[in-house]
Design a protein around this motif. Structure first.
Motif, PDB file in Angstrom:
ATOM      1  N   HIS A 589       0.721  -1.169   0.087  1.00  0.00           N
ATOM      2  CA  HIS A 589       0.130   0.014  -0.058  1.00  0.00           C
ATOM      3  C   HIS A 589       0.944   1.273  -0.191  1.00  0.00           C
ATOM      4  CE1 HIS A 589      -3.107  -2.927   1.214  1.00  0.00           C
ATOM      5  NE2 HIS A 589      -2.321  -3.271   2.207  1.00  0.00           N
ATOM      6  N   TYR A 590       0.664   2.055  -1.011  1.00  0.00           N
ATOM      7  CA  TYR A 590       1.446   3.163  -0.960  1.00  0.00           C
ATOM      8  C   TYR A 590       0.839   4.516  -1.710  1.00  0.00           C
ATOM      9  CZ  TYR A 590       2.344   1.880  -5.930  1.00  0.00           C
ATOM     10  OH  TYR A 590       2.494   1.401  -7.248  1.00  0.00           O
ATOM     11  N   GLN A 591       1.142   5.567  -1.527  1.00  0.00           N
ATOM     12  CA  GLN A 591       0.378   6.865  -2.044  1.00  0.00           C
ATOM     13  C   GLN A 591       1.440   7.852  -2.390  1.00  0.00           C
ATOM     14  OE1 GLN A 591      -3.237   8.215  -0.178  1.00  0.00           O
ATOM     15  NE2 GLN A 591      -2.321  10.162  -0.063  1.00  0.00           N
ATOM     16  N   PHE A 592       1.375   8.187  -3.593  1.00  0.00           N
ATOM     17  CA  PHE A 592       2.356   9.129  -4.305  1.00  0.00           C
ATOM     18  C   PHE A 592       1.709  10.732  -4.231  1.00  0.00           C
ATOM     19  CE2 PHE A 592       0.007   7.032  -7.583  1.00  0.00           C
ATOM     20  CZ  PHE A 592      -0.182   7.854  -8.492  1.00  0.00           C
ATOM     21  N   ASP A 593       2.694  11.605  -4.559  1.00  0.00           N
ATOM     22  CA  ASP A 593       1.977  12.997  -4.913  1.00  0.00           C
ATOM     23  C   ASP A 593       1.389  13.302  -3.559  1.00  0.00           C
ATOM     24  OD1 ASP A 593       3.094  13.088  -7.534  1.00  0.00           O
ATOM     25  OD2 ASP A 593       1.382  12.640  -8.321  1.00  0.00           O
ATOM     26  N   SER A 594       2.016  13.065  -2.389  1.00  0.00           N
ATOM     27  CA  SER A 594       1.163  13.475  -1.118  1.00  0.00           C
ATOM     28  C   SER A 594       1.798  14.685  -0.579  1.00  0.00           C
ATOM     29  CB  SER A 594       1.415  12.275  -0.196  1.00  0.00           C
ATOM     30  OG  SER A 594       0.938  11.081  -0.475  1.00  0.00           O
ATOM     31  N   MET A 595       0.894  15.575  -0.519  1.00  0.00           N
ATOM     32  CA  MET A 595       0.894  16.939   0.173  1.00  0.00           C
ATOM     33  C   MET A 595       1.091  16.663   1.721  1.00  0.00           C
ATOM     34  SD  MET A 595       1.163  19.366  -2.052  1.00  0.00           S
ATOM     35  CE  MET A 595       0.518  20.889  -1.598  1.00  0.00           C
ATOM     36  N   PRO A 596       1.781  17.595   2.570  1.00  0.00           N
ATOM     37  CA  PRO A 596       1.599  17.509   4.201  1.00  0.00           C
ATOM     38  C   PRO A 596      -0.013  16.997   4.307  1.00  0.00           C
ATOM     39  CG  PRO A 596       3.167  19.167   3.417  1.00  0.00           C
ATOM     40  CD  PRO A 596       2.411  18.814   2.133  1.00  0.00           C
ATOM     41  N   SER A 597      -0.871  17.889   3.739  1.00  0.00           N
ATOM     42  CA  SER A 597      -2.008  17.959   4.355  1.00  0.00           C
ATOM     43  C   SER A 597      -2.717  16.332   3.797  1.00  0.00           C
ATOM     44  CB  SER A 597      -3.092  18.765   3.898  1.00  0.00           C
ATOM     45  OG  SER A 597      -3.026  19.106   2.392  1.00  0.00           O
ATOM     46  N   ASP A 598      -2.179  15.834   2.727  1.00  0.00           N
ATOM     47  CA  ASP A 598      -2.686  14.435   2.438  1.00  0.00           C
ATOM     48  C   ASP A 598      -2.138  13.529   3.300  1.00  0.00           C
ATOM     49  OD1 ASP A 598      -3.873  15.519  -0.142  1.00  0.00           O
ATOM     50  OD2 ASP A 598      -1.903  15.435  -1.047  1.00  0.00           O
ATOM     51  N   LYS A 599      -0.972  13.604   3.684  1.00  0.00           N
ATOM     52  CA  LYS A 599      -0.473  12.653   4.799  1.00  0.00           C
ATOM     53  C   LYS A 599      -1.422  12.616   5.958  1.00  0.00           C
ATOM     54  CE  LYS A 599       4.164  12.787   3.313  1.00  0.00           C
ATOM     55  NZ  LYS A 599       5.891  13.017   3.377  1.00  0.00           N
ATOM     56  N   GLU A 600      -1.780  13.765   6.646  1.00  0.00           N
ATOM     57  CA  GLU A 600      -2.616  14.059   7.708  1.00  0.00           C
ATOM     58  C   GLU A 600      -3.993  13.291   7.488  1.00  0.00           C
ATOM     59  OE1 GLU A 600      -4.306  17.469  10.822  1.00  0.00           O
ATOM     60  OE2 GLU A 600      -3.528  18.002   8.923  1.00  0.00           O
ATOM     61  N   ASN A 601      -4.525  13.642   6.109  1.00  0.00           N
ATOM     62  CA  ASN A 601      -5.871  13.070   5.957  1.00  0.00           C
ATOM     63  C   ASN A 601      -5.787  11.797   5.858  1.00  0.00           C
ATOM     64  OD1 ASN A 601      -7.187  15.610   5.909  1.00  0.00           O
ATOM     65  ND2 ASN A 601      -6.619  15.855   3.884  1.00  0.00           N
ATOM     66  N   PHE A 602      -4.813  11.003   5.402  1.00  0.00           N
ATOM     67  CA  PHE A 602      -4.672   9.581   5.467  1.00  0.00           C
ATOM     68  C   PHE A 602      -4.557   8.974   6.807  1.00  0.00           C
ATOM     69  CE2 PHE A 602      -2.451   5.662   4.584  1.00  0.00           C
ATOM     70  CZ  PHE A 602      -3.385   4.979   3.237  1.00  0.00           C
ATOM     71  N   VAL A 603      -3.824   9.409   7.768  1.00  0.00           N
ATOM     72  CA  VAL A 603      -3.795   9.108   9.050  1.00  0.00           C
ATOM     73  C   VAL A 603      -5.222   9.189   9.629  1.00  0.00           C
ATOM     74  CG1 VAL A 603      -3.269   9.711  11.419  1.00  0.00           C
ATOM     75  CG2 VAL A 603      -1.588  10.063   9.526  1.00  0.00           C
ATOM     76  N   LYS A 604      -6.073  10.268   9.439  1.00  0.00           N
ATOM     77  CA  LYS A 604      -7.467  10.327   9.696  1.00  0.00           C
ATOM     78  C   LYS A 604      -8.288   9.138   9.130  1.00  0.00           C
ATOM     79  CE  LYS A 604      -7.867  15.488  10.028  1.00  0.00           C
ATOM     80  NZ  LYS A 604      -8.565  16.501   9.597  1.00  0.00           N
ATOM     81  N   LYS A 605      -8.105   8.877   8.169  1.00  0.00           N
ATOM     82  CA  LYS A 605      -8.825   7.604   7.241  1.00  0.00           C
ATOM     83  C   LYS A 605      -8.572   6.415   8.172  1.00  0.00           C
ATOM     84  CE  LYS A 605      -9.248   5.293   2.819  1.00  0.00           C
ATOM     85  NZ  LYS A 605      -8.259   4.311   3.302  1.00  0.00           N
TER      86      LYS A 605
END
Length: 728
Positions: A589-605
């Motif tokens: 499982h990986y995610q590319f083009d991640s902005m800082p807010s994207d990383k935080e949102n992924f944690v929330k998810k």
């Protein structure tokens, strides 16, 4: 409002109830927002408004109930250690003298009761034990009583005092009981032996507790007292306190490094195992960083001091470990509440026990009732409860520090065992974080453009910028003056030169600028991180940057999978690069083009899916996600912001340390549960036995002397169980 948080050493606390008394008193003071006392390491942490109160007021309040608070920040720890050493010596001396008087006393009570005047001889032998060598119990109990409090000293003072006074009455007025047909027993030996056993327990407890903080003592012992400074080519010895930033420090073969710095001359191998837990020595050449507390091996070198005193890595490690050892795990809050009411409940139970015996017993009701009451007072021990959690936390945090795992607080240590999803940043976490320029294509050969690129990257905080700077340095490219520099979070940087705006960043930035990027060039740089250099209208260069995957990343990720943990990788890099790295190390499982807010949102998810999430990162762009995660882990070679936000720091940036941290958490929590079980079960079984529960069934009545020994051993057993963590 000027809120401050400070930790002060507390002296003269003898049990967990003492800690609760100090905590409640300080918490009640005006201007105090929060107060926490840790009995195991004898410290008080206070959050307060410095406009409303002060450490001097805390000290005055604590002294009023019989303890002391050391508020001199410079010498507090040293003063506390000196006081503890002196108290230990005094306790040992009192114990020896108490034993000298108690041994013949017990001999008379057991074998020579019919000796003329035996009761008077026992009275004379027991009096010094109870009121001279054991006087601290009575003094402390009196100080507590003045403020309406009670602690373990209260239990010991009441039990031995009542037994001794009852025996004195029976010695001088035996006919009072004889006229009622009751034999006037005396319990001088009981009072003395209880005092002796409690003192033995305290001595063993203090000795064991000092071992729980051995990690701190070892770390402090790593700091050398002097350094050799080069001044105009001459070697001058200085005290460590006199070291200044910029000093040129000479380190000879076998010497400890005293402060942090950068090697300017010479080379050697340095043993950094005491800092990062790694067994192999690290090569140090010109430009390498060295840290206080590490040991130089065969060569010698000169380094320039960069951090001194409290700013060194070692000093910060010591501070973090001290704070973590003094913090409280969530489970401790319940234990504190129980310990707070424990002594009053035991006092009530002892009185109830006495009257139950008076009401329901026939023969020797008073004598048996008194004995049972004394035994209840003696066997009850809040210390085992008070020590169960903090001693395990102290040993766990210390063990982590010795392995290069810095744990910021007890809650993080407790929470780490619940992790079932881990998010890893790529650069500097999975990869080495030492990128190099692997390939590049320029669409404009104007040499000035390389100077503009270098100037832009010199201002950037992104780890990939260093790779470009090093490459341009190798071409002897100079910096030039640029204006209006701006960092574009998660995308790149920009600045102006000669009325033109220049950009360096990711394809996301190029998309925003609507600049086409040649597909064939991107394909050629497939597995590299791609950086674009452009104006707002045209592409100037494409640079491919390679960042080697750490040797043990694949193994570390497999170990996490073996623990049943899902591993995710988030990166701001392109899809091709992210895919290549993920496949190489075994991440599905990986995610590319991640902005800082994207990383935080992924944690929330993941958290919304009821997962316990750990975020592992090393950069400023990871700080949002680190703050959001249930457990945040920073790489020790990462940015100061990431380390500041994170609850756990891996000094060596070794991913396999995550597995070790999780295992340490599981071991520590298991020890805490064992300690609490034995502390509770000891009191649940011991108090009814002491009250005489079995007497109507089989005539068994627990001897107060045995109760005293059991009480002493309960605290020692809890601390000893915690110390097993060191060797697990």
């Amino acid at each position: 409002m000027a809120t401050k948080e400070k930790t002060f050493p507390v002296t003269d606390m003898s049990c967990a109830s003492c800690a609760i008394s100090v905590q409640k008193l300080v918490q009640s003071l005006e201007g105090v927002k929060q107060a926490d006392v840790n009995y195991a390491n004898q410290s008080l942490k206070v959050v307060y408004d410095e406009n409303e109160t002060s450490p001097e007021k805390f000290k005055k309040a604590v002294v009023s109930i019989g303890y002391d608070l050391l508020i001199d920040e410079m010498n507090a720890k040293q003063e506390q250690e000196e006081i503890q050493i002196n108290n230990y010596k005094k306790l040992r001396s009192n114990l020896i003298w108490a034993a000298i008087f108690t041994v013949p006393l017990v001999a008379i009570a057991m074998f020579f009761m019919d000796t003329p005047y035996s009761n008077f001889i026992m009275l004379l032998l027991s009096a010094p034990v109870v009121f001279l060598f054991g006087r601290s119990f009575f003094i402390n109990a009196y100080k507590q009583a003045k403020h309406g409090n009670a602690n373990m000293d209260t239990l010991v003072a009441l039990s031995t005092g009542i037994a001794w006074l009852f025996s004195v009455f029976n010695t001088f007025f035996p006919n009072y009981w004889l006229s009622k047909g009751i034999t006037p027993h005396v319990y001088f030996e009981t009072a003395a032996v209880v005092i002796l056993f409690v003192m033995v327990g305290k001595l063993l407890e203090e000795s064991a507790k000092s071992n729980t903080s051995s990690a701190i003592k070892k770390l402090i012992g790593l700091q050398p007292k002097t350094i050799t400074v080069l001044v105009d080519g001459k070697e001058i010895s200085k005290n460590i306190e006199e070291a200044k930033i910029g000093d040129l420090v000479l380190v000879k073969s076998g010497e400890k490094i005293a402060i942090d710095g950068l090697v300017t001359e010479g080379s050697s191998y340095v043993d950094e195992s005491m800092i990062n837990g790694e067994p192999l020595a690290t090569e140090k050449t010109i430009g390498s960083k060295v840290y206080a507390g590490t040991i130089n091996q065969k060569g010698s070198f000169v380094f320039k001091a960069e951090k001194v005193g409290a700013d060194t890595l070692l000093a910060n490690i010591i501070k973090m470990v001290q704070q973590a050892q003094g913090s409280k795990a969530p489970v401790q809050k319940l234990v504190d509440k129980i310990a707070g009411i424990f002594v009053p409940v035991v006092l009530i139970l002892s009185i109830v026990t006495f009257f139950v015996w008076i009401i329901f017993a026939n023969e020797n009701a008073v004598s048996h009732g008194l004995l049972a009451m004394v035994t209840v007072l003696v066997i009850a021990c809040p210390c085992a409860l008070g020590l169960a959690t903090p001693t395990a936390i102290m040993v766990g945090v210390g063990k982590g520090a010795s392995k290069g795992i810095l744990i910021k607080d007890a809650e993080s240590l407790e929470q780490a065992k619940n992790i079932n999803a881990i998010i890893l940043d790529k650069t500097g976490t999975i990869t080495e974080g030492k990128p190099t320029v692997d390939d590049q294509t320029w669409f404009n050969d104007d040499p000035l453009l390389k100077s503009i690129l270098k100037s832009l990257e010199s201002r950037s905080e992104h780890p990939l910028a260093d790779a470009i700077i090093k490459d341009l340095n190798s071409q002897n490219i100079e910096n030039i003056y640029i204006k209006n520099f701006e960092s574009l979070t998660g995308k790149g940087v920009k600045a102006d030169f000669n009325d033109k705006t220049y950009y360096v960043g990711s394809h996301r930035l190029m998309d925003d600028l609507k600049i086409d990027t040649p597909r064939e060039q991107n394909d050629n740089l497939n597995n590299n991180t791609i950086i674009y250099f452009s104006t707002d209208k045209e592409l100037i260069a494409i640079i491919g940057i390679a960042d080697k995957i750490k040797v043990n990343s694949k193994t570390a990720i497999k170990n996490l999978h073996d623990l049943g943990i899902e591993v995710y990788m988030l990166t701001g890099d392109s899809e091709n690069t992210a895919k290549a790295v993920a496949e190489n190390v075994g991440i599905e499982h990986y995610q590319f083009d991640s902005m800082p807010s994207d990383k935080e949102n992924f944690v929330k998810k993941l958290q919304s899916e009821r997962k316990k999430v750990a975020m592992v990162g090393d950069g400023i762009n990871d700080s949002q996600a680190l703050a959001r995660a249930d457990v945040s882990i920073a790489m020790g070679k990462g940015s100061d912001i990431a380390i500041d936000v994170a609850k756990i720091t891996l000094i060596s940036s070794d991913l396999d340390k995550i597995t070790e941290a999780i295992k340490l958490s599981k071991q520590t929590v298991r020890i805490i549960k064992q300690n609490l079980f034995w502390a509770f079960i000891y009191n649940i079984i011991g108090i009814p036995l002491a009250a005489g529960l079995l007497f109507p069934i089989n005539g068994f009545l627990l001897n107060p002397m045995i109760a005293g020994a059991a009480m002493a051993l309960s605290s020692v057993s809890v601390v000893s169980n915690s110390l097993r963590l060191k060797f697990s």
